[in-house]
Design a protein around this motif. Structure first.
Motif, PDB file in Angstrom:
ATOM      1  N   ALA A 201       8.445 -14.772  -5.132  1.00  0.00           N
ATOM      2  CA  ALA A 201       7.868 -16.041  -5.585  1.00  0.00           C
ATOM      3  C   ALA A 201       6.655 -15.867  -6.496  1.00  0.00           C
ATOM      4  O   ALA A 201       6.217 -16.838  -7.118  1.00  0.00           O
ATOM      5  CB  ALA A 201       7.463 -16.882  -4.369  1.00  0.00           C
ATOM      6  N   VAL A 202       6.128 -14.652  -6.569  1.00  0.00           N
ATOM      7  CA  VAL A 202       4.877 -14.439  -7.304  1.00  0.00           C
ATOM      8  C   VAL A 202       5.035 -13.264  -8.258  1.00  0.00           C
ATOM      9  O   VAL A 202       5.676 -12.262  -7.927  1.00  0.00           O
ATOM     10  CB  VAL A 202       3.705 -14.140  -6.332  1.00  0.00           C
ATOM     11  CG1 VAL A 202       2.396 -14.042  -7.098  1.00  0.00           C
ATOM     12  CG2 VAL A 202       3.623 -15.198  -5.256  1.00  0.00           C
ATOM     13  N   ARG A 203       4.406 -13.373  -9.437  1.00  0.00           N
ATOM     14  CA  ARG A 203       4.374 -12.284 -10.398  1.00  0.00           C
ATOM     15  C   ARG A 203       3.035 -12.301 -11.160  1.00  0.00           C
ATOM     16  O   ARG A 203       2.350 -13.304 -11.194  1.00  0.00           O
ATOM     17  CB  ARG A 203       5.523 -12.397 -11.417  1.00  0.00           C
ATOM     18  CG  ARG A 203       6.886 -11.972 -10.890  1.00  0.00           C
ATOM     19  CD  ARG A 203       6.944 -10.470 -10.628  1.00  0.00           C
ATOM     20  NE  ARG A 203       8.263 -10.042 -10.143  1.00  0.00           N
ATOM     21  CZ  ARG A 203       8.616 -10.005  -8.882  1.00  0.00           C
ATOM     22  NH1 ARG A 203       7.762 -10.432  -7.940  1.00  0.00           N
ATOM     23  NH2 ARG A 203       9.804  -9.580  -8.525  1.00  0.00           N
ATOM     24  N   ASP A 204       2.731 -11.175 -11.772  1.00  0.00           N
ATOM     25  CA  ASP A 204       1.598 -11.048 -12.696  1.00  0.00           C
ATOM     26  C   ASP A 204       0.268 -11.470 -12.074  1.00  0.00           C
ATOM     27  O   ASP A 204      -0.517 -12.217 -12.669  1.00  0.00           O
ATOM     28  CB  ASP A 204       1.851 -11.862 -13.973  1.00  0.00           C
ATOM     29  CG  ASP A 204       3.080 -11.363 -14.717  1.00  0.00           C
ATOM     30  OD1 ASP A 204       3.267 -10.131 -14.780  1.00  0.00           O
ATOM     31  OD2 ASP A 204       3.832 -12.202 -15.232  1.00  0.00           O
ATOM     32  N   VAL A 205       0.017 -10.970 -10.874  1.00  0.00           N
ATOM     33  CA  VAL A 205      -1.237 -11.263 -10.184  1.00  0.00           C
ATOM     34  C   VAL A 205      -2.301 -10.250 -10.605  1.00  0.00           C
ATOM     35  O   VAL A 205      -2.033  -9.050 -10.706  1.00  0.00           O
ATOM     36  CB  VAL A 205      -1.032 -11.218  -8.655  1.00  0.00           C
ATOM     37  CG1 VAL A 205      -2.363 -11.317  -7.921  1.00  0.00           C
ATOM     38  CG2 VAL A 205      -0.098 -12.342  -8.224  1.00  0.00           C
ATOM     39  N   ASP A 206      -3.507 -10.736 -10.870  1.00  0.00           N
ATOM     40  CA  ASP A 206      -4.610  -9.848 -11.252  1.00  0.00           C
ATOM     41  C   ASP A 206      -5.265  -9.197 -10.043  1.00  0.00           C
ATOM     42  O   ASP A 206      -5.571  -8.006 -10.061  1.00  0.00           O
ATOM     43  CB  ASP A 206      -5.672 -10.640 -12.037  1.00  0.00           C
ATOM     44  CG  ASP A 206      -5.145 -11.131 -13.363  1.00  0.00           C
ATOM     45  OD1 ASP A 206      -5.109 -10.344 -14.311  1.00  0.00           O
ATOM     46  OD2 ASP A 206      -4.751 -12.317 -13.438  1.00  0.00           O
ATOM     47  N   VAL A 207      -5.490  -9.980  -8.989  1.00  0.00           N
ATOM     48  CA  VAL A 207      -6.162  -9.469  -7.791  1.00  0.00           C
ATOM     49  C   VAL A 207      -5.456 -10.008  -6.558  1.00  0.00           C
ATOM     50  O   VAL A 207      -5.197 -11.210  -6.453  1.00  0.00           O
ATOM     51  CB  VAL A 207      -7.655  -9.883  -7.743  1.00  0.00           C
ATOM     52  CG1 VAL A 207      -8.312  -9.362  -6.457  1.00  0.00           C
ATOM     53  CG2 VAL A 207      -8.402  -9.364  -8.960  1.00  0.00           C
ATOM     54  N   VAL A 208      -5.129  -9.109  -5.631  1.00  0.00           N
ATOM     55  CA  VAL A 208      -4.614  -9.488  -4.317  1.00  0.00           C
ATOM     56  C   VAL A 208      -5.690  -9.185  -3.290  1.00  0.00           C
ATOM     57  O   VAL A 208      -6.224  -8.071  -3.254  1.00  0.00           O
ATOM     58  CB  VAL A 208      -3.333  -8.712  -3.952  1.00  0.00           C
ATOM     59  CG1 VAL A 208      -2.918  -9.031  -2.513  1.00  0.00           C
ATOM     60  CG2 VAL A 208      -2.205  -9.017  -4.918  1.00  0.00           C
ATOM     61  N   LEU A 209      -6.037 -10.175  -2.468  1.00  0.00           N
ATOM     62  CA  LEU A 209      -6.930  -9.944  -1.340  1.00  0.00           C
ATOM     63  C   LEU A 209      -6.094  -9.987  -0.073  1.00  0.00           C
ATOM     64  O   LEU A 209      -5.515 -11.020   0.275  1.00  0.00           O
ATOM     65  CB  LEU A 209      -8.040 -10.994  -1.267  1.00  0.00           C
ATOM     66  CG  LEU A 209      -9.021 -10.791  -0.106  1.00  0.00           C
ATOM     67  CD1 LEU A 209      -9.843  -9.520  -0.305  1.00  0.00           C
ATOM     68  CD2 LEU A 209      -9.958 -11.990   0.044  1.00  0.00           C
ATOM     69  N   ASP A 210      -6.028  -8.841   0.617  1.00  0.00           N
ATOM     70  CA  ASP A 210      -5.180  -8.723   1.800  1.00  0.00           C
ATOM     71  C   ASP A 210      -6.012  -8.757   3.073  1.00  0.00           C
ATOM     72  O   ASP A 210      -6.974  -8.013   3.217  1.00  0.00           O
ATOM     73  CB  ASP A 210      -4.403  -7.403   1.747  1.00  0.00           C
ATOM     74  CG  ASP A 210      -3.782  -7.068   3.094  1.00  0.00           C
ATOM     75  OD1 ASP A 210      -2.994  -7.894   3.587  1.00  0.00           O
ATOM     76  OD2 ASP A 210      -4.110  -6.008   3.650  1.00  0.00           O
ATOM     77  N   THR A 211      -5.626  -9.628   4.001  1.00  0.00           N
ATOM     78  CA  THR A 211      -6.254  -9.674   5.325  1.00  0.00           C
ATOM     79  C   THR A 211      -5.223  -9.447   6.430  1.00  0.00           C
ATOM     80  O   THR A 211      -5.535  -9.640   7.596  1.00  0.00           O
ATOM     81  CB  THR A 211      -6.942 -11.038   5.551  1.00  0.00           C
ATOM     82  OG1 THR A 211      -5.941 -12.075   5.618  1.00  0.00           O
ATOM     83  CG2 THR A 211      -7.920 -11.368   4.433  1.00  0.00           C
ATOM     84  N   ILE A 212      -4.012  -9.039   6.050  1.00  0.00           N
ATOM     85  CA  ILE A 212      -2.906  -8.934   7.005  1.00  0.00           C
ATOM     86  C   ILE A 212      -2.593  -7.487   7.353  1.00  0.00           C
ATOM     87  O   ILE A 212      -2.417  -7.129   8.517  1.00  0.00           O
ATOM     88  CB  ILE A 212      -1.640  -9.613   6.445  1.00  0.00           C
ATOM     89  CG1 ILE A 212      -1.936 -11.059   6.040  1.00  0.00           C
ATOM     90  CG2 ILE A 212      -0.517  -9.553   7.470  1.00  0.00           C
ATOM     91  CD1 ILE A 212      -2.384 -11.951   7.165  1.00  0.00           C
ATOM     92  N   GLY A 213      -2.494  -6.622   6.364  1.00  0.00           N
ATOM     93  CA  GLY A 213      -2.150  -5.223   6.590  1.00  0.00           C
ATOM     94  C   GLY A 213      -0.653  -5.017   6.733  1.00  0.00           C
ATOM     95  O   GLY A 213       0.164  -5.876   6.377  1.00  0.00           O
ATOM     96  N   GLY A 214      -0.256  -3.863   7.277  1.00  0.00           N
ATOM     97  CA  GLY A 214       1.153  -3.559   7.463  1.00  0.00           C
ATOM     98  C   GLY A 214       1.890  -3.481   6.138  1.00  0.00           C
ATOM     99  O   GLY A 214       1.320  -3.091   5.109  1.00  0.00           O
ATOM    100  N   ASP A 238      -5.734   4.220   4.165  1.00  0.00           N
ATOM    101  CA  ASP A 238      -4.357   4.691   4.033  1.00  0.00           C
ATOM    102  C   ASP A 238      -4.228   5.503   2.747  1.00  0.00           C
ATOM    103  O   ASP A 238      -3.971   4.962   1.666  1.00  0.00           O
ATOM    104  CB  ASP A 238      -3.402   3.499   4.025  1.00  0.00           C
ATOM    105  CG  ASP A 238      -1.942   3.905   4.150  1.00  0.00           C
ATOM    106  OD1 ASP A 238      -1.594   5.000   3.677  1.00  0.00           O
ATOM    107  OD2 ASP A 238      -1.165   3.125   4.712  1.00  0.00           O
ATOM    108  N   THR A 239      -4.407   6.825   2.835  1.00  0.00           N
ATOM    109  CA  THR A 239      -4.429   7.679   1.640  1.00  0.00           C
ATOM    110  C   THR A 239      -3.086   7.705   0.922  1.00  0.00           C
ATOM    111  O   THR A 239      -3.035   7.771  -0.312  1.00  0.00           O
ATOM    112  CB  THR A 239      -4.849   9.112   2.020  1.00  0.00           C
ATOM    113  OG1 THR A 239      -3.984   9.600   3.051  1.00  0.00           O
ATOM    114  CG2 THR A 239      -6.282   9.141   2.523  1.00  0.00           C
ATOM    115  N   ALA A 240      -1.987   7.656   1.680  1.00  0.00           N
ATOM    116  CA  ALA A 240      -0.666   7.660   1.052  1.00  0.00           C
ATOM    117  C   ALA A 240      -0.458   6.401   0.221  1.00  0.00           C
ATOM    118  O   ALA A 240       0.085   6.445  -0.898  1.00  0.00           O
ATOM    119  CB  ALA A 240       0.419   7.777   2.117  1.00  0.00           C
ATOM    120  N   LEU A 241      -0.924   5.271   0.756  1.00  0.00           N
ATOM    121  CA  LEU A 241      -0.777   4.011   0.040  1.00  0.00           C
ATOM    122  C   LEU A 241      -1.664   4.000  -1.205  1.00  0.00           C
ATOM    123  O   LEU A 241      -1.257   3.519  -2.275  1.00  0.00           O
ATOM    124  CB  LEU A 241      -1.138   2.853   0.967  1.00  0.00           C
ATOM    125  CG  LEU A 241      -0.693   1.447   0.558  1.00  0.00           C
ATOM    126  CD1 LEU A 241       0.801   1.403   0.287  1.00  0.00           C
ATOM    127  CD2 LEU A 241      -1.067   0.458   1.643  1.00  0.00           C
TER     128      LEU A 241
END
Length: 309
Positions: A201-214, A238-241
């Motif tokens: 549903a989403v494309r071309d986002v400049d900044v994602v703020l994540d509070t969920i994880g996983g 998460d170094t791999a990520l």
């Protein structure tokens, strides 16, 4: 003075109220008579022993406070009677589940008259996390497309308003039950994560703020524009990520919130401009802290919980 401690009695760990000496302010510190205490999911995780930020219990939880300066003899910044709020000492123990808290003067700011003590106590950790993530790390500016995961939660509902105040187009994920709440905060688009895959549903986002994880963090890579920036409050190590994002030409930042009077004053300015409000789902008297933590443990909160003293 009463404080909240955690004890293990050979069975489930419980929260209790105990007597303790009144703290004395050290140089540059002030003594605050606490009126309200903001609760955060982090405190439930610490109580449950998920990670040893404060060592092993018993310890006193809490960081978000609003109250009245009782003693400012060691600092020129405040006077007795000043109403203040803040998030002192994080990630060190602030012992904020108490009637009195001794806090560095630099970790507090004056409470605006437009905020009650309950509202002010709800703001610091979530407000500073959102501000430091979006402003200091993300550099959100007018015209940016910002995706906020968990838009109805504590950090998320403040983040939406900060991003909107900076002129961004804001997309938020939230459950259907929180849609009207999130839209009322100013979100331009709301994605019901229980029914829609946000990556479709989403494309071309400049900044994602994540509070969920996983896997939300991993999948957010798909919606960023080239050179976009993921800021996470829950997967910062998460170094791999981090390597995956770097290989894809994206930026990855983890936010561990810091006491910050400059950012606090920025939040106050938005409040006074009528561009930011903090939502308190429920308040509990100090003696009902156990009930408050049961609700905190249940998750899926809308905004914040607050203890009154």
């Amino acid at each position: 003075m009463r404080v909240i401690t955690q004890q293990s009695l050979g069975g489930p760990e419980v929260l209790t109220i105990a007597d303790a000496p009144e703290p004395r302010p050290l140089p540059t510190e002030v003594l605050v008579r606490v009126r309200a205490i903001g609760l955060n999911p982090l405190e439930a995780r610490l109580r449950a022993g998920e990670f040893p930020l404060l060592g092993r219990p018993p310890f006193v939880l809490g960081w978000d406070i609003s109250g009245v300066v009782e003693d400012a003899s060691q600092s020129w910044r405040f006077r007795p009677g000043d109403e203040v709020f803040g998030m002192p000492l994080f990630p060190q123990a602030a012992n904020a589940y108490a009637e009195f808290v001794s806090a560095p003067a630099l970790h507090l700011v004056r409470k605006p008259a437009s905020l009650s003590h309950v509202e002010a106590a709800a703001l610091p950790i979530v407000g500073l996390t959102a501000w430091q993530g979006l402003v200091d790390l993300g550099g959100v500016r007018e015209g940016d497309r910002v995706l906020v995961h968990g838009g109805g939660g504590g950090v998320g509902h403040v983040a939406i308003q900060i991003a909107k105040a900076r002129g961004a187009h804001v997309i938020a994920t939230a459950s259907a039950s929180k849609r009207k709440f999130v839209e009322g905060l100013g979100a331009d688009e709301v994605i019901d994560y229980t029914a829609v895959d946000f990556t479709e549903a989403v494309r071309d986002v400049d900044v994602v703020l994540d509070t969920i994880g996983g896997d939300t963090v991993e999948r957010s890579l798909e919606v960023l524009r080239p050179g976009g920036h993921l800021v996470t409050a829950v997967a910062e190590e998460d170094t791999a990520l981090i390597a995956r994002y770097k290989a894809a030409g994206m930026r990855f930042s983890g936010i561990g919130v810091d006491p910050d009077p400059v950012a606090l004053r920025g939040l106050v300015e938005l409040v006074e401009q009528g561009r930011l409000r903090v939502h308190v789902q429920e308040t509990f008297p100090f003696e009902r802290v156990t009930d408050a933590h049961r609700l905190l443990d249940a998750g899926h909160l809308q905004g914040k919980l607050v203890l009154t003293v």
